[in-house]
Design an enzyme around this catalytic site. Structure first.
Site, mmCIF file in Angstrom:
data_model
loop_
_atom_site.group_PDB
_atom_site.id
_atom_site.type_symbol
_atom_site.label_atom_id
_atom_site.label_comp_id
_atom_site.label_asym_id
_atom_site.label_seq_id
_atom_site.Cartn_x
_atom_site.Cartn_y
_atom_site.Cartn_z
ATOM 1 N N THR A 32 -3.565 -0.151 -2.042
ATOM 2 C CA THR A 32 -2.818 0.361 -3.196
ATOM 3 C C THR A 32 -2.014 -0.762 -3.850
ATOM 4 O OG1 THR A 32 -2.612 2.482 -2.108
ATOM 5 C CG2 THR A 32 -1.016 2.034 -3.851
ATOM 6 N N THR A 35 -2.899 -5.308 -7.490
ATOM 7 C CA THR A 35 -4.007 -6.175 -7.052
ATOM 8 C C THR A 35 -5.168 -5.304 -6.571
ATOM 9 O OG1 THR A 35 -2.263 -7.667 -6.272
ATOM 10 C CG2 THR A 35 -4.534 -8.258 -5.722
ATOM 11 N N ALA A 87 -0.183 -7.354 -0.682
ATOM 12 C CA ALA A 87 1.047 -7.415 0.107
ATOM 13 C C ALA A 87 2.196 -7.773 -0.822
ATOM 14 C CB ALA A 87 0.922 -8.461 1.210
ATOM 15 N N LYS A 98 5.019 -4.754 3.217
ATOM 16 C CA LYS A 98 4.244 -3.962 2.267
ATOM 17 C C LYS A 98 5.015 -2.688 1.940
ATOM 18 C CE LYS A 98 -0.120 -3.338 2.923
ATOM 19 N NZ LYS A 98 -0.272 -3.463 1.467
ATOM 20 N N GLY A 99 4.539 -2.002 0.911
ATOM 21 C CA GLY A 99 5.167 -0.729 0.584
ATOM 22 C C GLY A 99 5.868 -0.721 -0.748
ATOM 23 N N GLY A 101 4.572 -0.253 -3.449
ATOM 24 C CA GLY A 101 4.019 0.881 -4.196
ATOM 25 C C GLY A 101 4.272 2.215 -3.502
ATOM 26 N N GLU A 107 -1.128 3.054 4.280
ATOM 27 C CA GLU A 107 -1.685 1.692 4.388
ATOM 28 C C GLU A 107 -1.744 1.266 5.851
ATOM 29 O OE1 GLU A 107 0.939 -0.498 1.804
ATOM 30 O OE2 GLU A 107 -0.234 -0.007 0.033
ATOM 31 N N LYS A 125 3.243 -14.479 -3.315
ATOM 32 C CA LYS A 125 3.483 -13.597 -2.165
ATOM 33 C C LYS A 125 3.615 -14.360 -0.833
ATOM 34 C CE LYS A 125 2.957 -9.978 -4.844
ATOM 35 N NZ LYS A 125 1.922 -8.998 -4.717
HETATM 36 C C1 5RP Z 1 1.775 -0.790 -1.969
HETATM 37 C C2 5RP Z 1 1.667 -2.132 -1.350
HETATM 38 C C3 5RP Z 1 1.020 -3.200 -2.169
HETATM 39 O O1 5RP Z 1 0.001 -3.788 -1.429
HETATM 40 C C4 5RP Z 1 2.044 -4.229 -2.501
HETATM 41 O O2 5RP Z 1 3.148 -3.573 -3.092
HETATM 42 C C5 5RP Z 1 1.486 -5.292 -3.450
HETATM 43 O O3 5RP Z 1 1.342 -4.732 -4.714
HETATM 44 P P1 5RP Z 1 0.824 -5.547 -5.964
HETATM 45 O O4 5RP Z 1 -0.600 -5.868 -5.712
HETATM 46 O O5 5RP Z 1 1.030 -4.598 -7.107
HETATM 47 O O6 5RP Z 1 1.680 -6.781 -6.092
HETATM 48 O O7 5RP Z 1 2.062 -2.388 -0.256
HETATM 49 O O8 5RP Z 1 2.479 0.105 -1.157
#
Ligand code: 5RP
Length: 236
Positions: A32, A35, A87, A98-99, A101, A107, A125
């Site tokens: 999620t 990316t 991540a 993570k988290g 989102g 996950e 990251k």
């Molecule tokens: C969602 C996640 C995503 O992997 C993390 O937030 C990275 O998000 P993005 O690709 O939008 O930078 O852990 O719960």
């Protein structure tokens, strides 16, 4: 290259990373985030044939389904060969936070079912040490205040941790796909990520925390600002 271009670049690299492992009867674990969204769109147009996917969120499941991918319940598949996800922070040991989102619990579940976790990220990251982003913790709503009190006893590098209840766009507490809430915790000390994850796992009323150290990624594909892709493997 801008961040979106890097996300696309690393998602394309992920397709090449997994291509040889995906069979027509494979069910893929899909994560999620922004990316993961880009990866999903590229995967669906890649010509790679696979049976379907287990997704870590309703959001990704809808995106996959819209593009014709069959969505499986994790209970109906016999483990997963691969999990592909982003991540918020990752170290060279492939420990992650993570988290961002809000999908951390699913996950972690899907990642734990997968033989290989391929993390895809842009260069921003990669961090020498986890913690700047803040640790999301999914909590059962009735336990929130009790968990905050327990966390406040966990002094971080900067003193007492700073704990915020995550808000949604409507200003109300953010609700996860599992109908729980999220505490975002800054100021914890992540020198021993595995020990910290074990400790957090033991706090009653938490569903899951966004520290992925016990089951980190197996491979990190990282798109550096120059556009080069670096490939890291989990240290043995
Ligand atoms: C969602 C996640 C995503 O992997 C993390 O937030 C990275 O998000 P993005 O690709 O939008 O930078 O852990 O719960």
């Amino acid at each position: 290259m801008d961040q979106n271009a890097l996300k696309e670049k690393v998602s394309r690299a992920a397709l090449e990373e997994i291509r040889g492992d995906v069979r027509e009867d494979s069910v893929l674990g899909i994560g999620t985030g922004t990316t993961a969204d880009i990866f999903i769109d590229l995967l669906c147009n890649s010509g790679i044939r696979f049976r379907g996917a287990v997704s870590s969120s309703e959001r990704s499941a809808e995106r996959l389904a819209r593009q014709g991918v069959k969505i499986f319940d994790l209970n109906d598949v016999d483990g997963l060969e691969l999990y592909i996800d982003g991540a918020d922070e990752i170290t060279e040991s492939l420990h992650m936070l993570k988290g961002g989102g809000g999908a951390l619990t699913r996950e972690k579940i899907v990642a734990s079912a997968a033989r290989r976790f391929v993390c895809i990220a842009d260069g921003s990251k990669l961090v020498p040490k986890l913690g700047k982003f803040g640790l999301p913790i999914e909590v059962i709503p009735m336990a929130r205040a009790q968990i905050e009190r327990t966390l406040l006893q966990l002094h971080g590098a900067a003193g007492k941790p700073d704990i915020r209840l995550r808000q949604g766009a409507d200003g109300k507490p953010f609700t996860t796909d599992n109908h729980n809430q999220i505490l975002d915790v800054h100021g914890l000390f992540f020198d021993s990520p595995v020990t910290m994850e074990e400790h957090l796992d033991g706090i009653v009323g938490t569903v899951c925390n966004g520290l992925f150290a016990k089951r980190g990624a197996d491979v990190l594909l990282l798109a550096r600002e120059s556009g080069d892709i670096a490939r890291y493997l989990r240290p043995v």
